[in-house]
Design an enzyme around this catalytic site. Structure first.
Site, PDB file in Angstrom:
ATOM      1  NE  ARG A  40      -1.995  -3.426   1.779  1.00  0.00           N
ATOM      2  CZ  ARG A  40      -2.978  -3.822   2.573  1.00  0.00           C
ATOM      3  NH1 ARG A  40      -3.023  -3.378   3.810  1.00  0.00           N
ATOM      4  NH2 ARG A  40      -3.898  -4.642   2.143  1.00  0.00           N
ATOM      5  CD  GLU A  56     -10.400   2.086   0.673  1.00  0.00           C
ATOM      6  OE1 GLU A  56      -9.459   1.280   0.710  1.00  0.00           O
ATOM      7  OE2 GLU A  56     -11.407   1.986   1.386  1.00  0.00           O
TER       8      GLU A  56
END
Lengths: 454, 136
Positions: free
Chosen positions: A86, A157
């Site tokens: 991430r 998402e």
């Protein structure tokens, strides 16, 4: 070569990435099974889709998790990405993945997709032949999304606001907008080859006393930013608020207004779906109560008319859920949905009107910003507090808005900061609450309101 | 009276931090909130810049001890911080331990007031009493 293609070559030319074969990836997407596309599943499956959360570091464990989910009758498989990926730290992810593989313990809190690579991951995705939803929380997700689509993951998402304001203190917001613009364009381009790639926004935000108007505005703006780049399938979402009535009102308003604003930018041809998150706040430590809460969330999702529900587990309060707990919650949620028939249709006209006025007023203020592009208008609006997310850790967020619950557990705005809540609505919101209390008692109420389901 | 506050280390838990700011304001303090994810140097710099008399550090993820160990050493590098009231609260260990073992440990690290899993108002009441006593 187009600018986008030049940018792609640079991003994919990363030492941790296998050589990308664009022609082969395009060919794969063009001929991929329709069952891998959630946009196709939304059209054909006449039920609310059930999707859990979950991600493990090694291929072997992720594969086993998926087997459990399929056994439990899952509609959509999740792939949650580890925290190093991430933050684009592929070197640490690689090291931790090797340690996980060698010692058979999990050193990562998710699947390091970039390190596994698309050639490997695609084998798993095509084997299970179900739509997969990529869950992450990455401000710069460009490489991750290229790898995901090449792997056969056709739902992505996140967004520049919803994956930043709740998850980061100081990642530059303008960069987040530009990196997500790239993601939208890549998704839009691949959408032309087969069924559309679906984009989904993350409505829960901080999951702490976020008022419906703020959630809806952010959902609408991320939707518009995505559609204007050419995305044809989008999911708006929100999480259980703690008030059944407020959830139902919110569902009605977000459905109506997402179509309204898609039309405003001439994108009414796009499909808009609604996703509902089971309770995202603090969970009861009593696992039986946790299960009751989950069932209740499923019932509300039905009344809201959600197209997809994202589940929680009975182990939520005590750490990362096991694959067994995760599979069980899928099976239970499917069961609850199966026995829910002929639900009454509840409409609360006054609440809908107030919420609609609030959303329109904030949207108008954002769209009237003098900047030349939508993302700059949104950027300015966050910077000057027209959009304000309660409990966001990000330094750019104003944190001026204060919300509490009223007697019926609805989230109400009692201090609006710079958010242009119309006077009439603000008076209505405050009238529902007891504001004669001193500040200390109000703070105590807020503490109580945060832990409401415990 | 001026207070510098914030969450120490790589901790992003912001809810209590916001409530601390609200409570301090309602008690009449002038608050400089550095927010989550704040390093010790930033705390001391802010105390020097604002002339604050109180530094209230909080932590939820349990990792505060790793940071608190260096408080004395770091504080000694700054001039004129001898009268600074040092307070820490939240969830102060990874796993579980009793306040009897945690409080003396943190006092040794240089904190005047230590609150492990104590509710906000109790902590702030104690701070006010402490200040009243000291300024007598």
């Amino acid at each position: 070569m187009s600018l986008l293609q030049e940018e792609r070559e640079i991003i994919l030319n990363n030492e941790f990435v296998d050589n990308f074969d664009f022609a082969e990836v395009e060919d794969f997407v063009r001929n991929a099974s329709k069952d891998l596309f959630i946009s196709h599943t939304f059209k054909t499956k006449k039920k609310m889709l059930v999707q859990p959360r979950g991600g493990f570091p090694t291929y072997k464990k992720q594969y086993a998790l998926n087997e459990f989910f399929v056994e439990a009758n899952v509609d959509v498989l999740p792939l949650t990405i580890d925290s190093n990926t991430r933050l684009n730290d592929y070197a640490t992810a690689k090291k931790m993945l090797r340690l996980s593989e060698e010692n058979d313990i999990d050193m990562l809190n998710g699947y390091p997709l970039v390190n596994h690579g698309y050639r490997t991951t695609r084998k798993m995705i095509t084997h299970f032949n179900k739509p997969v939803s990529l869950r992450h929380g990455t401000p710069d997700a460009r490489l991750l999304i290229e790898t995901a689509i090449a792997s056969g993951i056709f739902e992505i998402e996140g967004g520049p606001i919803t994956y930043l304001l709740p998850y980061s203190k100081n990642f530059p917001l303008d960069k987040a907008f530009l990196y997500w613009k790239y993601v939208e364009r890549v998704c839009a381009n691949y959408s032309k080859l087969n069924e559309p790639i679906n984009r989904e926004s993350f409505g829960p935000l901080t999951a702490t006393l976020v008022p419906p108007a703020i959630t809806i505005v952010i959902q609408l703006l991320e939707m518009m930013l995505s559609l204007e780049e050419g995305v044809k399938s989008f999911s708006v979402s929100f999480s259980q608020t703690g008030s059944m009535n407020q959830d139902i009102v919110m569902g009605a308003v977000i459905k109506k207004l997402s179509r309204h604003y898609a039309k405003q930018i001439n994108c009414e041809d796009a499909t808009i779906n609604l996703v509902y998150h089971q309770w995202m706040g603090a969970f009861p430590t009593n696992k039986d109560y946790a299960e009751q809460l989950i069932s209740m969330s499923t019932i509300i999702a039905s009344m809201v008319g959600a197209d997809k529900i994202i589940t929680k587990t009975r182990e939520e309060a005590s750490g990362i859920p096991t694959k067994e707990a995760n599979a069980k919650t899928v099976a239970n949620t499917q069961y609850t949905l199966g026995i829910l028939n002929g639900l009454p249709n509840i409409v609360d006209k006054e609440e809908e009107e107030i919420l609609t006025l609030e959303v329109h007023a904030i949207m108008e203020a954002v769209l009237n910003d003098s900047a030349d592009t939508l993302w700059r208008k949104v950027f300015n609006s966050i910077k000057n507090g027209i959009i304000d997310v309660p409990f966001s850790p990000h330094i750019i967020n104003h944190n001026e808005m204060i919300t509490i619950r009223d007697a019926k557990k609805n989230i109400r705005i009692i201090k609006r900061g710079n958010v242009p809540i119309p006077d009439r609505c603000f008076e209505y919101e405050k009238a529902q609450c007891d504001l004669t209390k001193d500040t200390t008692s109000i703070v105590n109420d807020i503490i109580h309101d945060i832990g409401i389901m415990q | 009276m001026k207070v510098v506050t914030g969450v120490v280390g790589n901790d992003i838990h912001v809810v209590a931090n916001r409530l601390i700011e609200l409570s301090l304001n309602s008690r009449g303090f002038e608050v400089f909130n550095l927010g989550v994810n704040t390093y010790l140097e930033e705390f001391f710099d802010a105390v020097v810049e604002t002339g604050a008399e109180v530094l209230l550090i909080s932590s939820l993820n349990g990792e505060a001890e790793g940071w608190a160990r260096e408080v004395k050493l770091l504080k000694s590098k700054y001039k004129n911080l001898d009268n600074l009231v040092m307070m820490i609260g939240g969830n102060l260990v990874v796993g579980s331990a009793s306040a009897e073992t945690i409080v003396p440990k943190y006092k040794k690290y240089g904190f005047d007031l230590v609150f492990h899993q104590v509710d906000l108002n109790t902590g702030l009441d104690t701070l006010e009493e402490f200040l009243k006593e000291r300024n007598k």
